[in-house]
Design a protein around this motif. Structure first.
Motif, short mmCIF file in Angstrom:
data_model
loop_
_atom_site.label_atom_id
_atom_site.label_comp_id
_atom_site.label_asym_id
_atom_site.label_seq_id
_atom_site.Cartn_x
_atom_site.Cartn_y
_atom_site.Cartn_z
N LYS A 7 57.23 38.19 32.91
CA LYS A 7 57.90 39.42 32.48
C LYS A 7 57.72 40.54 33.50
CE LYS A 7 58.21 42.57 28.53
NZ LYS A 7 57.66 42.89 27.17
N LYS A 8 56.51 40.66 34.05
CA LYS A 8 56.26 41.69 35.06
C LYS A 8 57.01 41.38 36.35
CE LYS A 8 51.69 43.01 33.31
NZ LYS A 8 50.23 43.06 33.59
N ARG A 9 57.10 40.11 36.69
CA ARG A 9 57.88 39.74 37.89
C ARG A 9 59.35 40.09 37.72
NH1 ARG A 9 56.87 35.60 41.35
NH2 ARG A 9 58.70 34.44 40.61
N LEU A 10 59.88 39.84 36.54
CA LEU A 10 61.28 40.18 36.27
C LEU A 10 61.50 41.68 36.33
CD1 LEU A 10 64.13 39.41 35.40
CD2 LEU A 10 63.34 39.41 33.03
N GLN A 11 60.59 42.44 35.76
CA GLN A 11 60.71 43.90 35.79
C GLN A 11 60.63 44.41 37.23
OE1 GLN A 11 57.77 45.88 33.42
NE2 GLN A 11 58.57 47.93 33.81
N PHE A 12 59.74 43.84 38.03
CA PHE A 12 59.63 44.24 39.43
C PHE A 12 60.92 43.94 40.19
CE2 PHE A 12 58.71 43.13 43.83
CZ PHE A 12 57.98 44.23 44.26
N ALA A 13 61.48 42.75 39.97
CA ALA A 13 62.71 42.37 40.67
C ALA A 13 63.86 43.29 40.30
CB ALA A 13 63.06 40.92 40.34
N ARG A 14 63.94 43.70 39.06
CA ARG A 14 65.00 44.61 38.64
C ARG A 14 64.80 46.00 39.25
NH1 ARG A 14 65.09 43.02 32.17
NH2 ARG A 14 66.48 41.19 32.35
N THR A 15 63.55 46.43 39.34
CA THR A 15 63.28 47.77 39.88
C THR A 15 63.61 47.86 41.36
OG1 THR A 15 61.50 48.06 38.25
CG2 THR A 15 61.50 49.53 40.17
N TRP A 16 63.29 46.81 42.12
CA TRP A 16 63.46 46.83 43.57
C TRP A 16 64.76 46.19 44.04
CZ3 TRP A 16 60.19 48.95 47.29
CH2 TRP A 16 59.00 49.48 46.80
N GLN A 19 66.85 38.42 43.69
CA GLN A 19 67.92 37.89 42.86
C GLN A 19 67.50 36.57 42.21
OE1 GLN A 19 70.59 39.01 41.72
NE2 GLN A 19 71.88 37.26 41.17
N ALA A 20 66.80 35.73 42.96
CA ALA A 20 66.34 34.45 42.41
C ALA A 20 65.35 34.67 41.27
CB ALA A 20 65.70 33.61 43.52
N VAL A 21 64.47 35.66 41.41
CA VAL A 21 63.52 35.96 40.34
C VAL A 21 64.25 36.46 39.09
CG1 VAL A 21 61.61 37.48 39.65
CG2 VAL A 21 61.61 36.42 41.91
N ARG A 22 65.28 37.26 39.30
CA ARG A 22 66.06 37.75 38.14
C ARG A 22 66.78 36.60 37.45
NH1 ARG A 22 67.89 41.65 41.77
NH2 ARG A 22 70.06 41.00 41.53
N LEU A 23 67.37 35.70 38.23
CA LEU A 23 68.08 34.57 37.64
C LEU A 23 67.12 33.64 36.90
CD1 LEU A 23 70.62 33.68 40.47
CD2 LEU A 23 71.09 34.87 38.33
N ALA A 24 65.88 33.53 37.40
CA ALA A 24 64.88 32.68 36.75
C ALA A 24 64.14 33.40 35.64
CB ALA A 24 63.89 32.17 37.80
N THR A 83 60.95 30.10 41.44
CA THR A 83 62.11 30.11 42.32
C THR A 83 61.91 29.10 43.45
OG1 THR A 83 61.29 31.80 43.87
CG2 THR A 83 62.35 32.57 41.84
N LYS A 84 62.92 28.95 44.28
CA LYS A 84 62.84 27.99 45.39
C LYS A 84 62.05 28.54 46.57
CE LYS A 84 67.08 29.37 47.80
NZ LYS A 84 68.37 28.91 48.34
N TYR A 85 61.74 29.83 46.56
CA TYR A 85 61.08 30.43 47.73
C TYR A 85 59.56 30.23 47.68
CZ TYR A 85 65.55 32.65 48.59
OH TYR A 85 66.88 32.89 48.85
#
Length: 357
Positions: free
Chosen positions: A137-146, A345-350, A355-357
C-alpha cells in the motif's frame, strides 16, 4: 421426401458431419433423379456436400465415415478444462501431483499438451523479497505521488553492494573442438571455497556518478560488521564533495541509513532525503548497475578470483572494482535513471506488489 429430409436436417448442428441416415436419404434422392440443388436445400447443406456424399458412396460403397488419422484423443474438452482449472488454482503444483489430483491415467507429455492448448506453461518462478499488504500500500501511494514529478531527473540514487571476487559466471562459452572439452585453458574455472568480498557505496545521477567508496568495518559494532559510523564515513568521503544544495539524495531504509545518528547528520548538512518505501529495490536504478559492475569486473579481469588473500591481492581487488566502475558507460546509467517513470507505472499497475524491475 421433403418432410423426411427436413426432419433429419433439423436435428443437425452447424458443421456437424452427416449421419448415416442422412447420407442414405441423399443417395436415395439422387437415385430418384432429384437434383443436387434440391437436395442441398432440403437437407440444409451446400451442393458440394451432396457431390462428396455421392462420390464417397461410389468409391467406398459405404455410408459410414472413414477412420480418422491418428490415435483418438484420450480426454474430452471438459476433462481438459478440469486439468486447466486445477493448474490455475494451484500454480505451484508439480506434474505428478497434478496428474494424481486429476484422477486421469495420463502422462506428463499429455498434461503439457493439454495446458498448452490453454496457452498455459510452467515457468520458473521469479525470486522476490516478501511484501506485506501494508508495504504494498505504501509503495502504491509513493508511486502515485511521484508519478508526474519533475524531480526524478535531478535525483541522486545511492546504495551499497557487496562485490565478491569469486566468479559468478555459471555459464561460459568457448570456441573449441569436441576433443578439447577439458583443456586447461578452455574450462570454466570456478572457485568453490569462500572468497574475499568488498562492500562498496556509490551514487548515480543523470550525467554523472560518484566515486566508488569502500565501506570500512566498524570493529566496535556487533560481530565487527558495518554500522552507522561506517556509513557516515562513507558519505563524508563520497557524497559531501559532490552534493549540491537542493539536490535530492535517495537512500533505502537500511538500519544504518535511518538511524537517529544518520538522520541527524543528514539534517545538519542540509541534505534532502525523500521518504522511500521499504523493500523497493525495483524503484532504485542503481540496483541494476551493481549487476553491470560485476559483469564488467569479470569481463576485464577474468582471472582475478584465482588470487590469494594477501594485502597485495586485496589492493588489486579494490583497484579492479574501481576500474570496472568507471568502465561502465554513462549512457547506461542515464538510461537506467530515465526508466523511473516506467518503474513507477509498473508499481501502480501491480497495485504496489511485484514488478519486473
Amino acid at each position: 421426401m421433403r418432410s423426411f429430409g427436413t426432419e433429419i436436417s433439423g436435428n443437425r448442428r452447424l458443421n456437424q458431419e452427416l449421419s448415416t441416415e442422412t447420407r442414405a436419404a441423399i443417395i436415395s434422392g439422387l437415385e430418384n433423379n432429384i437434383s443436387p440443388t434440391q437436395l442441398a436445400k432440403q437437407f440444409n447443406v451446400c451442393r458440394s456436400t451432396i457431390y462428396s456424399t455421392k462420390k464417397r458412396f461410389q468409391h467406398h460403397h459405404t455410408l459410414k465415415s472413414k477412420p480418422r488419422k491418428g490415435r483418438p484423443q484420450k480426454l474430452t474438452f471438459a476433462e481438459k478444462r478440469y486439468i486447466y482449472l486445477l493448474a490455475r488454482r494451484r500454480p505451484k503444483i508439480g506434474y505428478k501431483a497434478l496428474i494424481a489430483s486429476s484422477g486421469f491415467s495420463i502422462s506428463h507429455s499429455t498434461i503439457k499438451r493439454v495446458l498448452r492448448t490453454f496457452q498455459l506453461k510452467k515457468w520458473k518462478a521469479k525470486k522476490r523479497i516478501p511484501l506485506r499488504p501494508d508495504v504494498a500500500k505504501k509503495r502504491l501511494q509513493f508511486a502515485r505521488t511521484w508519478a508526474n514529478s519533475t524531480y526524478l531527473s535531478e535525483m541522486m540514487f545511492s546504495d551499497e553492494c557487496s562485490v565478491q571476487r569469486k566468479s559468478n559466471n555459471s555459464t561460459q562459452y568457448v570456441f573449441r573442438f569436441s576433443t578439447e572439452a577439458y583443456r586447461k585453458d578452455l574450462v570454466n574455472l570456478t572457485n568453490h571455497g569462500k572468497d574475499i568480498s568488498q562492500m562498496v557505496w556509490g551514487a548515480i545521477w543523470i550525467g554523472g556518478r560518484s566515486q566508488l567508496v569502500v565501506l570500512e568495518r566498524d570493529e566496535l559494532s556487533p560481530r565487527g560488521g558495518y554500522s552507522t559510523k561506517s556509513y557516515l564515513a562513507c558519505l563524508e568521503k563520497g557524497l559531501l564533495p559532490i552534493y549540491k544544495p537542493g539536490s535530492i539524495f535517495q537512500q533505502d531504509n537500511a538500519k544504518i541509513h535511518v538511524s537517529y545518528e544518520a538522520q541527524d547528520w543528514l539534517e545538519r548538512h542540509g541534505i534532502w532525503v525523500p521518504d522511500w518505501p521499504a523493500h523497493s529495490p525495483d524503484l532504485n536504478p542503481i540496483e541494476h548497475l551493481w549487476n553491470l559492475l560485476k559483469k564488467k569486473l569479470l569481463e576485464l579481469y577474468p582471472e582475478l578470483f584465482l588470487g590469494g588473500r594477501s594485502q597485495i591481492d586485496w589492493t588489486q581487488f579494490r583497484e579492479s572494482i574501481q576500474a570496472a566502475w568507471w568502465a561502465i558507460p554513462q549512457e547506461r546509467i542515464d538510461r537506467l535513471i530515465r526508466s523511473m517513470p516506467r518503474r513507477l507505472q509498473a508499481v501502480r499497475l501491480a497495485r504496489g506488489w511485484y514488478t519486473k524491475y
